[in-house]
Scaffold this motif. Sequence first.
Motif, short mmCIF file in Angstrom:
data_model
loop_
_atom_site.label_atom_id
_atom_site.label_comp_id
_atom_site.label_asym_id
_atom_site.label_seq_id
_atom_site.Cartn_x
_atom_site.Cartn_y
_atom_site.Cartn_z
N GLN A 107 -6.59 17.50 -3.24
CA GLN A 107 -6.19 16.10 -3.42
C GLN A 107 -4.92 15.78 -2.64
N ILE A 108 -3.96 16.70 -2.67
CA ILE A 108 -2.72 16.48 -1.92
C ILE A 108 -3.00 16.46 -0.43
N ALA A 109 -3.88 17.35 0.03
CA ALA A 109 -4.22 17.37 1.45
C ALA A 109 -4.84 16.04 1.87
N VAL A 110 -5.73 15.52 1.03
CA VAL A 110 -6.37 14.23 1.35
C VAL A 110 -5.34 13.11 1.33
N LEU A 111 -4.39 13.20 0.39
CA LEU A 111 -3.34 12.17 0.32
C LEU A 111 -2.49 12.17 1.59
N THR A 112 -2.17 13.37 2.10
CA THR A 112 -1.39 13.42 3.35
C THR A 112 -2.18 12.82 4.51
N LYS A 113 -3.49 13.05 4.50
CA LYS A 113 -4.34 12.45 5.53
C LYS A 113 -4.33 10.93 5.40
N ARG A 114 -4.37 10.47 4.17
CA ARG A 114 -4.37 9.03 3.92
C ARG A 114 -3.05 8.41 4.39
N LEU A 115 -1.95 9.12 4.14
CA LEU A 115 -0.65 8.64 4.59
C LEU A 115 -0.57 8.62 6.12
N SER A 116 -1.18 9.62 6.75
CA SER A 116 -1.22 9.62 8.22
C SER A 116 -1.98 8.42 8.74
N GLU A 159 0.83 -1.20 0.00
CA GLU A 159 0.00 0.00 0.00
C GLU A 159 0.87 1.26 0.00
N LEU A 160 1.93 1.25 0.79
CA LEU A 160 2.82 2.41 0.84
C LEU A 160 3.51 2.62 -0.50
N ALA A 161 3.92 1.54 -1.14
CA ALA A 161 4.56 1.66 -2.45
C ALA A 161 3.60 2.29 -3.46
N ALA A 162 2.32 1.90 -3.38
CA ALA A 162 1.32 2.47 -4.29
C ALA A 162 1.12 3.96 -4.00
N GLU A 163 1.11 4.32 -2.72
CA GLU A 163 0.96 5.74 -2.36
C GLU A 163 2.18 6.54 -2.82
N HIS A 164 3.36 5.92 -2.79
CA HIS A 164 4.56 6.59 -3.29
C HIS A 164 4.39 6.95 -4.76
N GLU A 165 3.84 6.04 -5.53
CA GLU A 165 3.65 6.29 -6.96
C GLU A 165 2.68 7.45 -7.18
N ILE A 166 1.61 7.48 -6.40
CA ILE A 166 0.63 8.57 -6.54
C ILE A 166 1.27 9.90 -6.15
N ALA A 167 2.00 9.90 -5.02
CA ALA A 167 2.64 11.13 -4.56
C ALA A 167 3.66 11.63 -5.57
N ALA A 168 4.37 10.70 -6.21
CA ALA A 168 5.39 11.09 -7.18
C ALA A 168 4.78 11.88 -8.33
N TYR A 226 2.15 13.88 -8.17
CA TYR A 226 1.87 15.24 -7.70
C TYR A 226 3.14 16.07 -7.56
N LEU A 227 4.24 15.41 -7.20
CA LEU A 227 5.48 16.13 -6.96
C LEU A 227 6.21 16.53 -8.24
N LYS A 228 5.71 16.08 -9.37
CA LYS A 228 6.38 16.40 -10.63
C LYS A 228 6.20 17.85 -11.05
N ALA A 229 5.11 18.49 -10.59
CA ALA A 229 4.82 19.85 -11.04
C ALA A 229 4.24 20.67 -9.89
N PRO A 230 4.34 22.00 -9.97
CA PRO A 230 3.78 22.85 -8.91
C PRO A 230 2.26 22.70 -8.83
N VAL A 231 1.71 23.01 -7.67
CA VAL A 231 0.27 22.99 -7.47
C VAL A 231 -0.32 24.27 -8.05
N THR A 232 -1.32 24.14 -8.92
CA THR A 232 -1.88 25.32 -9.58
C THR A 232 -3.38 25.46 -9.40
N THR A 233 -4.06 24.43 -8.89
CA THR A 233 -5.51 24.52 -8.73
C THR A 233 -5.92 24.10 -7.33
N GLN A 234 -7.12 24.53 -6.94
CA GLN A 234 -7.64 24.16 -5.63
C GLN A 234 -7.89 22.66 -5.54
N ASP A 235 -8.35 22.08 -6.66
CA ASP A 235 -8.59 20.63 -6.66
C ASP A 235 -7.30 19.87 -6.38
#
Length: 325
Positions: free
Chosen positions: A138-147, A114-123, A125-134
């Motif tokens: 999504q990143i905020a929810v992902l951090t919650k999921r990782l917690s 599961e952590l390996a899969a989350e790493h792929e998803i996070a990667a 998002y980390l490829k480009a700057p955040v430009t939209t509220q969505d």
Amino acid sequence: MTVHPDYAYWAAALEGTFGPVHDGDAQCGFYRRRLYKDGPFVPVAIWRGEDGKLVALVDQRAADAADIWTWVCDKPITEAQYRAVVAGERWHDEPPAPALSNMPTDPFEALKIELAAEHEIAAEYLKAPVTTQDQANQIAVLTKRLSGLKSRATDLHKVEKQPFLDGGRKVDDKWRDLKEEPDTLSKKLKRHLDAYLQEQQRLENERRRKAQEEADRVRRKAEEAARQAAAANDDAARAEAERLEHEAAAKTKEAEARNASAGRTGARVALRTFVSANITDFDALLLALKDRPEIRECVESLANRAAKSGVELPGMTIASEQRAA
């Protein structure tokens, strides 16, 4: 756009304005809810049927609108979002779900996957700057999921480790007295020896003083005898001077320190000198030590504690920065 009165609460809630909420007084609209703690959101729709009575669907299953109202009233969604999720799309403010299938029964191995899969998803998002509220949502929810993943790992780690901790405590309890009491008793006996050994050391110091005085006297006598023998060119006098030199060396050896002790080789107790600081001027000492790394670390820790309490001390200012947390 004109909003039907039945949907007035929902339309205002979408704009961030929530009207009065009364238990059982459901309002038409589109919402979402979790069916259990930390579970995924499911879509909810409430509308009036042809008979004028409220109808509700929760995750495409019929439900009592009055019963679910307080669970959904603060979670409005757009109709478009509702229909998209019903059609199988993900929530616009949630990251993709990790691709998990045929998971192992071992929770450790399952969490690793599961952590390996989350790493792929996070990667992604980390490829480009955040430009939209969505994206931000999504990143905020992902951090919650990782917690949540971390919490599950922590709980499982605790469960697996607990028997070893309990066993370790039992072993510690079993051996504690046998480990600690000999040391305690040994220290007590040594303190009992202190007065005796200190007196023996006083006597030894006195013996050394007298022996050194005698050695110095004999050495002076030997030096004088050597001068006289040299002046008289007398072999007997030179022999006497040499004898006196040997005697002086022996007495000097005898004057060497002998630390007061008790016991025998391998089981000896002796007086030892323990050195500690007696602080006479704290401010001056602190000034002398101020550049030591451990002092700076301690001061920084205390300063941070003061800053978090809103207290600005002389020599510091309170700095703040905003970071995602």
